[in-house]
Design an enzyme around this catalytic site. Sequence first.
Site, PDB file in Angstrom:
ATOM      1  N   HIS A   1      -0.758   6.931   4.208  1.00  0.00           N
ATOM      2  CA  HIS A   1       0.566   6.449   4.627  1.00  0.00           C
ATOM      3  C   HIS A   1       1.588   7.539   4.331  1.00  0.00           C
ATOM      4  O   HIS A   1       1.619   8.078   3.218  1.00  0.00           O
ATOM      5  CB  HIS A   1       0.940   5.183   3.846  1.00  0.00           C
ATOM      6  CG  HIS A   1      -0.070   4.083   3.987  1.00  0.00           C
ATOM      7  ND1 HIS A   1      -0.212   3.346   5.134  1.00  0.00           N
ATOM      8  CD2 HIS A   1      -1.001   3.620   3.129  1.00  0.00           C
ATOM      9  CE1 HIS A   1      -1.173   2.455   4.977  1.00  0.00           C
ATOM     10  NE2 HIS A   1      -1.678   2.599   3.762  1.00  0.00           N
TER      11      HIS A   1
ATOM     12  N   ALA B   1       0.805  -1.226   0.000  1.00  0.00           N
ATOM     13  CA  ALA B   1       0.000   0.000   0.000  1.00  0.00           C
ATOM     14  C   ALA B   1       0.839   1.278   0.000  1.00  0.00           C
ATOM     15  O   ALA B   1       0.289   2.370   0.058  1.00  0.00           O
ATOM     16  CB  ALA B   1      -0.921  -0.011   1.211  1.00  0.00           C
TER      17      ALA B   1
ATOM     18  N   ASN C   1       1.721  -4.150   7.555  1.00  0.00           N
ATOM     19  CA  ASN C   1       2.663  -4.720   6.587  1.00  0.00           C
ATOM     20  C   ASN C   1       3.500  -3.617   5.946  1.00  0.00           C
ATOM     21  O   ASN C   1       4.649  -3.833   5.574  1.00  0.00           O
ATOM     22  CB  ASN C   1       1.902  -5.508   5.513  1.00  0.00           C
ATOM     23  CG  ASN C   1       1.306  -6.775   6.077  1.00  0.00           C
ATOM     24  OD1 ASN C   1       1.996  -7.770   6.216  1.00  0.00           O
ATOM     25  ND2 ASN C   1       0.040  -6.741   6.463  1.00  0.00           N
TER      26      ASN C   1
END
Length: 257
Positions: free
Chosen positions: A210, A114, A180
Site C-alpha cells: 500500500h 492495513a 477498505n
Amino acid sequence: MKVGIIGDGAIARYVRSHLEDTHVCIVRPSKIGSAEASDTILRVADASQVPDDTDLMIDCAGHSALAQHGPLILKRGIDLVTVSLGALADAHLHQKLRAAALQGASQLHLASGAIGALDCLRAAKVGGLETVTYLGRKPPQGWIGSPAESTLDLKTLKDPSVHFDGNAREAATAYPKNANVAAAVALAGVGFEQTKVRLIADPSIDANIHELSATGEFGSFTFRIEGKALPDNPKSSALAAMSVVAAINRMQAAITS
Ligand SMILES: NC(=O)C1=CN([C@@H]2O[C@H](COP(=O)(O)OP(=O)(O)OC[C@H]3O[C@@H](n4cnc5c(N)ncnc54)[C@H](O)[C@@H]3O)[C@@H](O)[C@H]2O)C=CC1
Ligand SMILES: O=C([O-])CC(=O)C(=O)O
C-alpha cells in the site's frame, strides 16, 4: 471490559487470539450451531441478542455485517470498532451509523487497518491538502472474487496490471474486501471523491503493498508498506487484524497515543 465480536473469519480469529476473553460473537445464522466443543463463547445471530452488559463490540465481518448490525449496536449505547470502513462509502449507511451513535451516546471507532500514516494525513488536513493518492497492489490471488476478474486473467497474469483507476468512493464500493484502505485514506484526508485510487494485480510480489502520497500546505509525504497477508486469507493483511487489537488497547489505556 466485556468485549464482543462480529464475524469468525481470518481477522476475527486473530483478534480473539489476542483478547483475554471474548464475551459474545455475532455470526451468520447458519453458524449458530457450529461452535467447536472447546469454544464456550455465546454465539448469536443479531445485535438484539448481544447481552446488555457488553462494553464494546468489534466488527471484523465486512461491509454487509456492519450495515446489518452496526446501527442497533450503536443505538443500544455500545461502542463499536470496525475494520469494514469501506462501508462508509455508502452515504446513506454513513448517516445511519452517525445518527445511531448520537442516539445511543456511543462511538464508532475506525481501525486504521492495513495502512499507516493516517495520523499524518489527519494533521495535514488541518493546514489544507492539495492531492491525496493511494495505490494498492496485491498478488493476483488477493484479487480473486473482485471486479479484477472481469478485466484480467488472474491465474495466468505475467505483468503488473492496473484493474481500477478512479476515486475512493468507487473503489470502496466495488471492492468491499479489498479497498477498505482507500476508504480509510479518504476519511482521514480529502474525502471519497477527491482521493485518487489505483488498484493493481502484481504477479511479481508476495505482499500486499500500500502506498499513500499527499501534498498540501504542510509539505508532502509518501508512506509505503509491504504487509504480509493473514495465513488463512490472502486478501487481508495481518496489520489490519493487528490494528483492531491496537484500537481496543487504546480504548482501555489511561494515556492514548
Ligand atoms: N480496513 C482494512 O484495512 C481491511 C478491512 N478488511 C475488511 O474486513 C473484512 C473481514 O476480513 P477477513 O476476516 O479477512 O474475511 P473472512 O472472509 O475471513 O471473514 C469474514 C467473516 O465475516 C462473517 N460474516 C459475513 N457477514 C456477516 C454477517 N452479516 N453477520 C455475521 N457474520 C458475518 C463470515 O461468516 C466470515 O466468518 C473484509 O471483508 C473487509 O471488508 C479486510 C482487510 C483489510
Ligand atoms: O488487507 C489489505 O491489505 C487491504 C484490504 O484488503 C482492504 O483495504 O480492504
